[in-house]
Scaffold this motif. Sequence first.
Motif, short mmCIF file in Angstrom:
data_model
loop_
_atom_site.label_atom_id
_atom_site.label_comp_id
_atom_site.label_asym_id
_atom_site.label_seq_id
_atom_site.Cartn_x
_atom_site.Cartn_y
_atom_site.Cartn_z
N ASP A 146 5.19 -8.11 9.91
CA ASP A 146 6.58 -7.64 9.89
C ASP A 146 6.75 -6.81 8.63
OD1 ASP A 146 7.63 -10.95 9.03
OD2 ASP A 146 7.44 -9.27 7.65
N VAL A 147 7.96 -6.31 8.40
CA VAL A 147 8.20 -5.34 7.33
C VAL A 147 7.81 -5.89 5.96
CG1 VAL A 147 9.96 -3.98 6.16
CG2 VAL A 147 9.98 -4.15 8.63
N LYS A 148 7.95 -7.18 5.74
CA LYS A 148 7.67 -7.75 4.41
C LYS A 148 6.26 -8.32 4.31
CE LYS A 148 12.53 -8.93 3.71
NZ LYS A 148 13.50 -10.04 3.48
N ASP A 149 5.45 -8.10 5.31
CA ASP A 149 4.14 -8.73 5.37
C ASP A 149 3.03 -7.68 5.40
OD1 ASP A 149 1.95 -9.84 7.71
OD2 ASP A 149 2.42 -11.17 6.04
N ILE A 150 2.09 -7.77 4.46
CA ILE A 150 0.93 -6.88 4.41
C ILE A 150 -0.31 -7.75 4.20
CG2 ILE A 150 -0.25 -5.03 3.18
CD1 ILE A 150 2.19 -3.99 4.55
N ASN A 151 -1.35 -7.49 4.99
CA ASN A 151 -2.58 -8.29 4.88
C ASN A 151 -3.80 -7.39 4.91
OD1 ASN A 151 -1.36 -11.14 5.40
ND2 ASN A 151 -0.56 -9.86 7.04
N LYS A 152 -4.81 -7.77 4.12
CA LYS A 152 -6.06 -7.03 4.14
C LYS A 152 -6.89 -7.42 5.35
CE LYS A 152 -6.50 -6.47 -0.87
NZ LYS A 152 -7.37 -6.72 -2.06
N GLY A 153 -7.59 -6.41 5.88
CA GLY A 153 -8.54 -6.66 6.94
C GLY A 153 -9.93 -6.77 6.37
N GLU A 154 -10.94 -6.51 7.20
CA GLU A 154 -12.32 -6.70 6.77
C GLU A 154 -12.85 -5.58 5.88
OE1 GLU A 154 -13.41 -5.96 11.29
OE2 GLU A 154 -15.25 -6.04 10.09
N ILE A 155 -12.21 -4.39 5.88
CA ILE A 155 -12.72 -3.28 5.08
C ILE A 155 -11.59 -2.58 4.33
CG2 ILE A 155 -14.79 -2.84 6.49
CD1 ILE A 155 -13.16 -0.48 7.74
N SER A 156 -10.83 -3.31 3.52
CA SER A 156 -9.65 -2.76 2.87
C SER A 156 -9.96 -2.00 1.57
CB SER A 156 -8.65 -3.87 2.58
OG SER A 156 -9.26 -4.84 1.74
N ASP A 157 -11.12 -2.17 0.99
CA ASP A 157 -11.43 -1.49 -0.28
C ASP A 157 -11.33 0.01 -0.13
OD1 ASP A 157 -14.04 -3.78 -1.47
OD2 ASP A 157 -11.84 -3.91 -1.43
N GLY A 158 -10.59 0.63 -1.09
CA GLY A 158 -10.43 2.08 -1.06
C GLY A 158 -9.23 2.55 -0.27
N TYR A 159 -8.50 1.60 0.33
CA TYR A 159 -7.34 1.92 1.15
C TYR A 159 -6.12 1.13 0.66
CZ TYR A 159 -10.91 3.46 4.50
OH TYR A 159 -11.98 4.08 5.11
N SER A 160 -4.92 1.67 0.92
CA SER A 160 -3.69 0.92 0.73
C SER A 160 -2.75 1.27 1.87
CB SER A 160 -3.05 1.25 -0.62
OG SER A 160 -2.69 2.61 -0.68
N VAL A 161 -1.73 0.43 2.07
CA VAL A 161 -0.80 0.68 3.16
C VAL A 161 0.62 0.46 2.68
CG1 VAL A 161 -2.34 0.11 5.10
CG2 VAL A 161 -1.01 -1.71 3.96
N SER A 162 1.55 0.98 3.45
CA SER A 162 2.96 0.78 3.20
C SER A 162 3.66 0.60 4.54
CB SER A 162 3.54 1.98 2.46
OG SER A 162 4.95 1.86 2.33
N ARG A 163 4.47 -0.45 4.65
CA ARG A 163 5.27 -0.67 5.86
C ARG A 163 6.71 -0.32 5.50
NH1 ARG A 163 4.83 -4.26 10.45
NH2 ARG A 163 6.26 -3.32 11.97
N GLN A 164 7.07 0.91 5.80
CA GLN A 164 8.36 1.43 5.35
C GLN A 164 9.51 0.90 6.20
OE1 GLN A 164 5.63 3.22 6.21
NE2 GLN A 164 5.42 5.10 5.01
N ALA A 165 9.22 0.57 7.42
CA ALA A 165 10.23 0.09 8.37
C ALA A 165 9.47 -0.56 9.51
CB ALA A 165 11.08 1.25 8.89
N GLN A 166 10.19 -1.22 10.41
CA GLN A 166 9.51 -1.84 11.54
C GLN A 166 8.69 -0.79 12.29
OE1 GLN A 166 11.39 -2.49 15.28
NE2 GLN A 166 10.66 -4.60 15.43
N ALA A 167 9.19 0.41 12.37
CA ALA A 167 8.55 1.43 13.19
C ALA A 167 7.49 2.24 12.46
CB ALA A 167 9.61 2.38 13.75
N LYS A 168 7.33 2.07 11.16
CA LYS A 168 6.45 2.96 10.40
C LYS A 168 5.47 2.18 9.53
CE LYS A 168 9.80 6.74 10.18
NZ LYS A 168 9.06 7.60 11.14
N PHE A 169 4.19 2.59 9.62
CA PHE A 169 3.12 1.93 8.88
C PHE A 169 2.15 3.02 8.47
CE2 PHE A 169 0.89 -1.47 7.26
CZ PHE A 169 -0.23 -1.91 7.95
N SER A 170 2.04 3.29 7.16
CA SER A 170 1.19 4.39 6.71
C SER A 170 -0.02 3.86 5.96
CB SER A 170 1.98 5.35 5.82
OG SER A 170 2.50 4.67 4.70
N LEU A 171 -1.10 4.59 6.07
CA LEU A 171 -2.38 4.26 5.42
C LEU A 171 -2.69 5.33 4.39
CD1 LEU A 171 -5.07 2.52 5.48
CD2 LEU A 171 -5.94 4.26 7.05
#
Lengths: 112, 113
Positions: free
Chosen positions: B51-76
């Motif tokens: 959900d909007v307040k929840d961010i979790n790393k997957g198996e290959i997260s090194d070198g990447y970051s994400v932002s969940r700006q809204a329910q509808a938007k998720f950027s890498l």
Amino acid sequence: GQQLNQSPQSMFIQEGEDVSMNCTSSSIFNTWLWYKQDPGEGPVLLIALYKAGELTSNGRLTAQFGITRKDSFLNISASIPSDVGIYFCAGLSGGANSKLTFGKGITLSVRP
Amino acid sequence: DADVTQTPRNRITKTGKRIMLECSQTKGHDRMYWYRQDPGLGLRLIYYSFDVKDINKGEISDGYSVSRQAQAKFSLSLESAIPNQTALYFCATQGGSYTGELFFGEGSRLTVL
């Protein structure tokens, strides 16, 4: 971590032939799914299986959830050129917060 | 119009540049994922958000970051791109039934020179 094994990496068949793909794991899964990725597109769900031993069909596709819960197979009958693509198996092992584990995929080519 | 839209669809960049891949969805799903696809390696999970307040790393997260700006938007984001991050990237959403069905975007092909 959990792994799903799909082999071979590529398969080549003649139009009209049937083809079978297996997916195996050393771990138990509670849900098995098969996805297809058309060239230039994202994967799309073909079939989902929720009970051990379940056999499900979707047109020319038939899939089964192995009784040990460690394997699944997908059959495609009477292949046609649009069957070309990458076929991924995937599994869910836990509850609502579990994440899908994907196999590495099998690239299917169909010769006219 | 696609339910899960990724931009850009193709991008060529140079080593060291910052890159952002964007994903928007009209499905109303809470769960969103970023995967990377490489030939012979299948789909590997980079990050996911339930959900909007929840961010979790997957198996290959090194070198990447994400932002969940809204329910509808998720950027890498790739803060400093390197050549081995050349790959096809997919965003996906998941509905509330948690059946395992993911809805994928059409992919963003990134080439890092």
